[in-house]
Design a protein around this motif. Sequence first.
Motif, PDB file in Angstrom:
ATOM      1  N   MET A 201       0.838  -1.185   0.000  1.00 16.64           N
ATOM      2  CA  MET A 201       0.000   0.000   0.000  1.00 16.64           C
ATOM      3  C   MET A 201       0.882   1.247   0.000  1.00 16.64           C
ATOM      4  SD  MET A 201      -3.190   0.637   2.422  1.00 16.64           S
ATOM      5  CE  MET A 201      -3.329   2.171   3.226  1.00 16.64           C
ATOM      6  N   LYS A 202       0.512   2.222  -0.779  1.00 21.46           N
ATOM      7  CA  LYS A 202       1.318   3.427  -0.916  1.00 21.46           C
ATOM      8  C   LYS A 202       1.099   4.361   0.269  1.00 21.46           C
ATOM      9  CE  LYS A 202       2.375   7.058  -4.147  1.00 21.46           C
ATOM     10  NZ  LYS A 202       2.080   7.745  -5.349  1.00 21.46           N
ATOM     11  N   ASN A 203       2.192   4.938   0.739  1.00 16.32           N
ATOM     12  CA  ASN A 203       2.136   5.905   1.822  1.00 16.32           C
ATOM     13  C   ASN A 203       1.471   7.181   1.300  1.00 16.32           C
ATOM     14  OD1 ASN A 203       2.674   7.855   3.753  1.00 16.32           O
ATOM     15  ND2 ASN A 203       4.732   7.116   4.164  1.00 16.32           N
ATOM     16  N   PRO A 204       0.417   7.691   1.950  1.00 21.19           N
ATOM     17  CA  PRO A 204      -0.285   8.862   1.433  1.00 21.19           C
ATOM     18  C   PRO A 204       0.569  10.124   1.396  1.00 21.19           C
ATOM     19  CG  PRO A 204      -1.156   8.231   3.581  1.00 21.19           C
ATOM     20  CD  PRO A 204      -0.164   7.180   3.175  1.00 21.19           C
ATOM     21  N   SER A 205       1.690  10.159   2.132  1.00 16.52           N
ATOM     22  CA  SER A 205       2.533  11.348   2.109  1.00 16.52           C
ATOM     23  C   SER A 205       3.474  11.342   0.906  1.00 16.52           C
ATOM     24  CB  SER A 205       3.337  11.463   3.405  1.00 16.52           C
ATOM     25  OG  SER A 205       4.276  10.411   3.477  1.00 16.52           O
ATOM     26  N   ASN A 206       3.561  10.192   0.207  1.00 20.48           N
ATOM     27  CA  ASN A 206       4.431  10.106  -0.956  1.00 20.48           C
ATOM     28  C   ASN A 206       3.865  10.895  -2.123  1.00 20.48           C
ATOM     29  OD1 ASN A 206       6.131   8.446   0.417  1.00 20.48           O
ATOM     30  ND2 ASN A 206       5.830   6.661  -0.885  1.00 20.48           N
ATOM     31  N   GLY A 207       4.777  11.471  -2.893  1.00 15.12           N
ATOM     32  CA  GLY A 207       4.385  12.127  -4.127  1.00 15.12           C
ATOM     33  C   GLY A 207       4.203  11.094  -5.215  1.00 15.12           C
ATOM     34  N   ARG A 208       4.056  11.594  -6.443  1.00 12.93           N
ATOM     35  CA  ARG A 208       3.793  10.721  -7.576  1.00 12.93           C
ATOM     36  C   ARG A 208       4.881  10.943  -8.614  1.00 12.93           C
ATOM     37  NH1 ARG A 208       0.041  11.348 -12.251  1.00 12.93           N
ATOM     38  NH2 ARG A 208       0.017  13.536 -11.709  1.00 12.93           N
ATOM     39  N   LEU A 209       5.405   9.847  -9.166  1.00  5.85           N
ATOM     40  CA  LEU A 209       6.384   9.909 -10.238  1.00  5.85           C
ATOM     41  C   LEU A 209       5.663   9.589 -11.539  1.00  5.85           C
ATOM     42  CD1 LEU A 209       9.305  10.226 -11.196  1.00  5.85           C
ATOM     43  CD2 LEU A 209       9.660   7.815 -10.648  1.00  5.85           C
ATOM     44  N   VAL A 210       5.621  10.556 -12.465  1.00  8.01           N
ATOM     45  CA  VAL A 210       4.897  10.402 -13.730  1.00  8.01           C
ATOM     46  C   VAL A 210       5.841   9.814 -14.767  1.00  8.01           C
ATOM     47  CG1 VAL A 210       3.647  11.631 -15.540  1.00  8.01           C
ATOM     48  CG2 VAL A 210       3.446  12.380 -13.172  1.00  8.01           C
ATOM     49  N   TRP A 211       5.395   8.758 -15.441  1.00  7.65           N
ATOM     50  CA  TRP A 211       6.196   8.089 -16.466  1.00  7.65           C
ATOM     51  C   TRP A 211       5.708   8.510 -17.848  1.00  7.65           C
ATOM     52  CZ3 TRP A 211      10.289   4.857 -15.347  1.00  7.65           C
ATOM     53  CH2 TRP A 211      10.451   4.541 -14.009  1.00  7.65           C
ATOM     54  N   ASN A 212       6.121   9.702 -18.311  1.00 11.29           N
ATOM     55  CA  ASN A 212       5.710  10.193 -19.632  1.00 11.29           C
ATOM     56  C   ASN A 212       6.554   9.624 -20.758  1.00 11.29           C
ATOM     57  OD1 ASN A 212       3.798  11.771 -18.506  1.00 11.29           O
ATOM     58  ND2 ASN A 212       4.722  13.724 -19.017  1.00 11.29           N
ATOM     59  N   HIS A 213       7.820   9.375 -20.473  1.00 11.36           N
ATOM     60  CA  HIS A 213       8.753   8.983 -21.524  1.00 11.36           C
ATOM     61  C   HIS A 213       9.267   7.576 -21.267  1.00 11.36           C
ATOM     62  CE1 HIS A 213       8.994  13.071 -23.124  1.00 11.36           C
ATOM     63  NE2 HIS A 213       8.858  13.435 -21.865  1.00 11.36           N
ATOM     64  N   SER A 214       9.657   6.912 -22.323  1.00  5.03           N
ATOM     65  CA  SER A 214      10.162   5.550 -22.179  1.00  5.03           C
ATOM     66  C   SER A 214      11.649   5.543 -21.854  1.00  5.03           C
ATOM     67  CB  SER A 214       9.911   4.761 -23.461  1.00  5.03           C
ATOM     68  OG  SER A 214      10.537   5.400 -24.552  1.00  5.03           O
ATOM     69  N   THR A 215      12.329   6.671 -22.066  1.00  7.24           N
ATOM     70  CA  THR A 215      13.757   6.718 -21.783  1.00  7.24           C
ATOM     71  C   THR A 215      14.053   7.786 -20.731  1.00  7.24           C
ATOM     72  OG1 THR A 215      14.103   8.239 -23.617  1.00  7.24           O
ATOM     73  CG2 THR A 215      14.435   5.912 -24.068  1.00  7.24           C
ATOM     74  N   HIS A 216      15.053   7.489 -19.918  1.00  3.04           N
ATOM     75  CA  HIS A 216      15.476   8.404 -18.865  1.00  3.04           C
ATOM     76  C   HIS A 216      16.981   8.331 -18.749  1.00  3.04           C
ATOM     77  CE1 HIS A 216      11.399   7.036 -17.782  1.00  3.04           C
ATOM     78  NE2 HIS A 216      11.211   8.316 -17.555  1.00  3.04           N
ATOM     79  N   ILE A 217      17.577   9.345 -18.179  1.00  5.16           N
ATOM     80  CA  ILE A 217      19.008   9.306 -17.892  1.00  5.16           C
ATOM     81  C   ILE A 217      19.263   8.155 -16.922  1.00  5.16           C
ATOM     82  CG2 ILE A 217      20.862  10.513 -16.666  1.00  5.16           C
ATOM     83  CD1 ILE A 217      19.862  13.108 -17.808  1.00  5.16           C
ATOM     84  N   ARG A 218      20.321   7.417 -17.183  1.00  4.85           N
ATOM     85  CA  ARG A 218      20.695   6.312 -16.304  1.00  4.85           C
ATOM     86  C   ARG A 218      20.893   6.843 -14.882  1.00  4.85           C
ATOM     87  NH1 ARG A 218      25.719   4.736 -14.986  1.00  4.85           N
ATOM     88  NH2 ARG A 218      26.625   5.992 -16.653  1.00  4.85           N
ATOM     89  N   ASP A 219      20.423   6.154 -13.903  1.00  4.75           N
ATOM     90  CA  ASP A 219      20.526   6.488 -12.470  1.00  4.75           C
ATOM     91  C   ASP A 219      19.577   7.600 -12.023  1.00  4.75           C
ATOM     92  OD1 ASP A 219      22.602   4.611 -12.328  1.00  4.75           O
ATOM     93  OD2 ASP A 219      24.146   6.138 -12.645  1.00  4.75           O
ATOM     94  N   LEU A 220      18.797   8.198 -12.915  1.00  4.52           N
ATOM     95  CA  LEU A 220      17.907   9.296 -12.532  1.00  4.52           C
ATOM     96  C   LEU A 220      16.687   8.806 -11.752  1.00  4.52           C
ATOM     97  CD1 LEU A 220      17.110  12.296 -12.597  1.00  4.52           C
ATOM     98  CD2 LEU A 220      16.044  11.871 -14.818  1.00  4.52           C
ATOM     99  N   ILE A 221      16.068   7.721 -12.182  1.00  5.41           N
ATOM    100  CA  ILE A 221      14.818   7.259 -11.569  1.00  5.41           C
ATOM    101  C   ILE A 221      14.984   6.933 -10.083  1.00  5.41           C
ATOM    102  CG2 ILE A 221      13.024   5.468 -11.641  1.00  5.41           C
ATOM    103  CD1 ILE A 221      12.848   7.701 -13.824  1.00  5.41           C
TER     104      ILE A 221
END
Length: 96
Positions: free
Chosen positions: A1-21
């Motif tokens: 179950m997700k902690n309600p104080s956590n923010g949200r990470l939006v996955w718009n793109h299929s590629t990201h800088i390595r180590d960024l996520i």
Amino acid sequence: MKNPSNGRLVWNHSTHIRDLIPVLEKLITQTGITTVTPGVISRARAHSPDLKLRVSVPIRGGYKLIARQGKTVQEVFIVTDLNQAELENLIIQALK
């Protein structure tokens, strides 16, 4: 179950800088950060061997960050009610 104080990470793109996520996943656990959205990836001339994340400009409701690693640059948008200094401190902690 997700902690309600956590923010949200939006996955718009299929590629990201390595180590960024993993860094962004640490940021969304911090109080005051609502949404983190990785944006456009582009190339830079200069080489940055380590992942760097810096606040670029304020946007409505938060800040635009610039992530750099190698010759790759990626925009990251953060929706937050934190001020710039507080956000920069959280970024420093997340990069450790």
